[in-house]
Design a protein around this motif. Structure first.
Motif, short mmCIF file in Angstrom:
data_model
loop_
_atom_site.label_atom_id
_atom_site.label_comp_id
_atom_site.label_asym_id
_atom_site.label_seq_id
_atom_site.Cartn_x
_atom_site.Cartn_y
_atom_site.Cartn_z
N THR A 12 -83.53 2.47 89.76
CA THR A 12 -84.43 1.48 89.16
C THR A 12 -85.48 2.12 88.25
N SER A 13 -85.66 3.44 88.39
CA SER A 13 -86.62 4.17 87.55
C SER A 13 -85.98 5.48 87.05
N PRO A 14 -84.94 5.36 86.22
CA PRO A 14 -84.19 6.56 85.78
C PRO A 14 -85.05 7.58 85.05
N LEU A 15 -86.03 7.11 84.27
CA LEU A 15 -86.88 8.04 83.54
C LEU A 15 -87.83 8.76 84.48
N SER A 16 -88.50 8.01 85.34
CA SER A 16 -89.47 8.60 86.27
C SER A 16 -88.82 9.60 87.21
N ALA A 17 -87.52 9.43 87.46
CA ALA A 17 -86.82 10.30 88.40
C ALA A 17 -86.65 11.72 87.86
N ILE A 18 -86.69 11.87 86.53
CA ILE A 18 -86.50 13.22 85.96
C ILE A 18 -87.64 13.65 85.03
N LEU A 19 -88.44 12.70 84.54
CA LEU A 19 -89.63 13.04 83.76
C LEU A 19 -90.84 12.62 84.59
N TYR A 20 -91.45 13.60 85.25
CA TYR A 20 -92.52 13.30 86.20
C TYR A 20 -93.82 13.05 85.45
N PRO A 21 -94.43 11.88 85.66
CA PRO A 21 -95.67 11.54 84.94
C PRO A 21 -96.76 12.58 85.17
N PHE A 22 -97.55 12.84 84.14
CA PHE A 22 -98.62 13.82 84.22
C PHE A 22 -99.82 13.18 84.93
N ALA A 23 -99.69 13.06 86.24
CA ALA A 23 -100.69 12.35 87.04
C ALA A 23 -101.10 13.20 88.24
N ASN A 24 -102.20 12.80 88.89
CA ASN A 24 -102.66 13.52 90.07
C ASN A 24 -102.04 12.92 91.32
N GLN A 25 -102.49 13.39 92.48
CA GLN A 25 -101.91 12.93 93.74
C GLN A 25 -102.17 11.46 94.00
N ASP A 26 -103.17 10.90 93.33
CA ASP A 26 -103.48 9.47 93.49
C ASP A 26 -102.74 8.61 92.49
N ASN A 27 -101.76 9.23 91.78
CA ASN A 27 -100.99 8.53 90.74
C ASN A 27 -101.86 8.01 89.61
N THR A 28 -102.94 8.74 89.34
CA THR A 28 -103.81 8.43 88.21
C THR A 28 -103.56 9.45 87.11
N TRP A 29 -103.50 8.99 85.89
CA TRP A 29 -103.21 9.89 84.77
C TRP A 29 -104.24 11.02 84.69
N VAL A 30 -103.74 12.23 84.50
CA VAL A 30 -104.61 13.35 84.12
C VAL A 30 -104.71 13.27 82.60
N GLU A 31 -105.81 12.72 82.12
CA GLU A 31 -105.89 12.35 80.70
C GLU A 31 -105.63 13.54 79.78
N GLY A 32 -104.79 13.29 78.81
CA GLY A 32 -104.44 14.33 77.85
C GLY A 32 -103.27 13.88 77.01
N ALA A 33 -102.69 14.81 76.25
CA ALA A 33 -101.59 14.49 75.34
C ALA A 33 -100.22 14.62 75.99
N VAL A 34 -100.16 15.01 77.26
CA VAL A 34 -98.87 15.20 77.95
C VAL A 34 -98.45 13.90 78.64
N LEU A 35 -97.25 13.43 78.31
CA LEU A 35 -96.71 12.24 78.98
C LEU A 35 -96.18 12.60 80.36
N GLY A 36 -95.42 13.68 80.44
CA GLY A 36 -94.85 14.11 81.70
C GLY A 36 -94.22 15.47 81.57
#
Length: 347
Positions: free
Chosen positions: A147-171
């Motif tokens: 159900t989440s093919p992209l998230s399964a191999i491109l890990y979001p650039f987020a912290n342990q709380d699933n909040t974005w680590v702000e910056g230019a990196v998507l994952g």
């Protein structure tokens, strides 16, 4: 006519003088599309590139129609044929987006599109299940990957709380998964669901690892221009050199821009400072550094640090890059035809 004769004589002298000095071991044959390469503006570019990769000035050069023969002694590193002599280097500068601007939208829409395309109807079936339905960890993971093919191999650039680590990196992703991720984003049904001026760019080489020690690559959110042309490029650079910061033991690439590019660079850095967005500096379309300017940079000079140039072991790599930027590129028509070892019997 006089200039042509003089240039041809120069080539003859190179061959004649060095034939008596060189004990050739490698014969390298390059092909090109020039009938008389001595008339080409790239003639001295080739000579300068040879100088970069060998401290021994004694090599044999023979120029034929559509072909060049180079003879080197045994201590020559043949990897430098592709890594230095024939390597094109294009430095480009791009603005970037913040992952907090588009990150959620990209993942949500791309995951949905991919899942519906690869596993039609699966998302609806999962949503129709009783909320109290229990699954084993293995089944939960299987549902997630489908159900989440992209998230399964491109890990979001987020912290342990699933909040974005702000910056230019998507994952970030494993090197082995980058080809599939590229394929996902090239699909027409995916391209229609992401911003049209988004330019996705992988970093040049891995700078991070997983807990298991697996190398990972960051994927950057570049901002494309209306023309598709970078803000600045190698053609805007007057001079490049390798420097070294002895305070933090890190090398850097120092650049001097043309007068017109210097004014533009000042505007680029000011926009970066005001918006808090990174400037993606790319080598051959891959990000080597993505700094956020702390101030408007005047004067047309800048230093590239971090990223590709993470430690003092990279000093030689920066020096070679600077040299290649200074001498310019050879045309794409130049190709390596063969590398042969010449034995003592002359074969």
């Amino acid at each position: 006519m006089r200039n042509i004769i003089a240039l041809s004589l120069f080539v003859f002298l190179v061959v004649f003088c060095q034939e008596r000095k060189v004990n050739p071991y490698y014969k390298v044959v390059l092909s090109h599309n020039e009938e008389d390469f001595t008339k080409s503006k790239y003639f001295h570019v080739l000579l300068d590139r040879i100088k970069i990769c060998t401290d021994n000035p004694e090599y044999l050069l023979k120029i034929n129609a559509f072909e060049i023969e180079l003879y080197f002694e045994k201590d020559f590193d043949t990897n430098d044929i592709s890594n230095v002599i024939l390597k094109n280097v294009n430095l480009e500068f791009w603005h970037t987006f913040k992952n907090t601007e588009f990150g959620n939208r990209i993942y949500e829409q791309v995951n949905t599109v991919l899942s519906d395309s690869i596993y039609p109807g699966l998302i609806s079936k999962i949503e129709d299940l009783d909320s109290n339905t229990q699954f084993s960890e293995k089944i939960q993971f299987d549902i997630f990957t489908k159900t989440s093919p992209l998230s399964a191999i491109l890990y979001p650039f987020a912290n342990q709380d699933n909040t974005w680590v702000e910056g230019a990196v998507l994952g970030y992703a494993k090197l082995t998964d980058t080809a599939l991720i590229n394929e996902y984003f090239r699909a027409n049904n995916v391209k229609n669901n992401i911003p049209k001026n988004l330019k996705l760019m992988w970093e040049f080489k891995s700078t991070i690892q997983s807990e298991e020690g697996i190398s990972l690559l960051n994927l950057y959110l570049g901002k494309n221009t209306k023309s598709g042309i970078p803000l600045l490029s190698s053609s805007d650079i007057v001079y490049a050199k390798q420097g070294f910061n002895y305070e933090n033991n890190e090398p850097y690439l120092s650049l001097s821009f043309t007068k017109s590019a210097a004014l533009f660079w000042a505007d680029i850095t000011e926009q970066s400072m005001v918006n808090g967005t990174a400037i993606a500096i790319c080598l051959n379309e891959n990000v080597i550094s993505a700094p956020i300017a702390a101030a408007r940079i005047e004067g047309g000079k800048t230093q590239i640090t971090g990223g590709l140039f993470g430690n003092q072991d990279d000093a030689d790599e920066i020096k070679t890059l600077a040299s290649l930027l200074n001498v310019g590129n050879l045309p794409k028509s130049f190709e390596l035809k063969s590398i042969d070892i010449i034995y003592q019997n002359g074969k």
